[in-house]
Design an enzyme around this catalytic site. Sequence first.
Site, PDB file in Angstrom:
ATOM      1  N   TYR A 169     -13.413  -3.081  -0.612  1.00 38.73           N
ATOM      2  CA  TYR A 169     -13.372  -3.458  -2.043  1.00 38.73           C
ATOM      3  C   TYR A 169     -14.591  -4.313  -2.367  1.00 38.73           C
ATOM      4  CZ  TYR A 169      -8.285  -2.375  -1.784  1.00 38.73           C
ATOM      5  OH  TYR A 169      -7.054  -1.779  -1.590  1.00 38.73           O
ATOM      6  N   SER A 170     -15.428  -3.993  -3.338  1.00 40.17           N
ATOM      7  CA  SER A 170     -15.422  -2.817  -4.196  1.00 40.17           C
ATOM      8  C   SER A 170     -16.751  -2.068  -4.044  1.00 40.17           C
ATOM      9  CB  SER A 170     -15.240  -3.256  -5.641  1.00 40.17           C
ATOM     10  OG  SER A 170     -16.126  -4.375  -5.907  1.00 40.17           O
TER      11      SER A 170
END
Length: 314
Positions: A54-55
């Site tokens: 992420y991300s």
Amino acid sequence: MTSLRPLGNSDLDVFPLALGGNVFGWTADEAQSFAVLDAYAAAGGNFIDSADTYSSWVPGNEGGESETVIGKWLASRGNRDEIVVATKVGSHPQFKGLSASNVKAAAEESLRRLGTDRIDLYYTHFDDPSVPVEEIVTALDDLVKEGKVRAVAASNISPERLQESLDFADREGLARYVALQPHYNLVSRDTYEGPLQQVASRAGLAAVPYYALAAGFLTGKYRPGTTVDSPRAAGAGQHLATERGQKVLAALDTVAEAHGAEVASVALAWLAARPTVAAPIASARTVEQLPALLAVADLTLTDEELSLLTVASA
């Protein structure tokens, strides 16, 4: 004070809503993320879900942005011992797959970004069929023995590989999975119910479902004729076109009205009441989105209401 739930057979006790960290460093900047994390913790929340990737899908991001935000927040608030930090391995652009060397190298990077000496719950993000379960389980057990991980879990894995992993851990006396993170919600039940849930139930695993609100569809904000400004609008909106989606919305409206509750709270309460489920995951970009999610902790549906929702979603 909301009572915490045991996470499978581990020594971890968690709030009945896991706060999704996928938005931190993506649609929520650091200040927004800190505000959401503060509000969640102030309400008694202690279970934060992230992943090393992420991300990475955002242009200019490398992966690890969410962990970095969480690490800065933990350091600034001095509350590391009060929070159950979950993260995942296997999908970071520079640490793909579940070979033993990769699992260990990725764990070190996650620990560095989180600014901590241990990860409370470490998931394999996606199974890697190219690696024998013996190698994966042994690598995870090594991290537990070294004190770098407290408990291990799996996500996006077949029932067969999950059972194989559990059997090997039991046979060799190694750290076994205590939790499973399946895709599961009112409009996506066959992604968990059936063989996968049966393995989890037999083994005493806790389920921590992702997409608990079906990318926002189960918040009730997607209705015929409405336009929602969200990066996930296309995915969530597709459920409107299905008979199941419409039946589920109608049932949610009925139950929500009876409790004076938000539709999202009811959808999460149904999920939290399902067999094996310890805590659904939901994320919030803003503090204003949190109350409807947190309400799951104190919302108890009647057997009739649970049945209404279960039948509508069949």
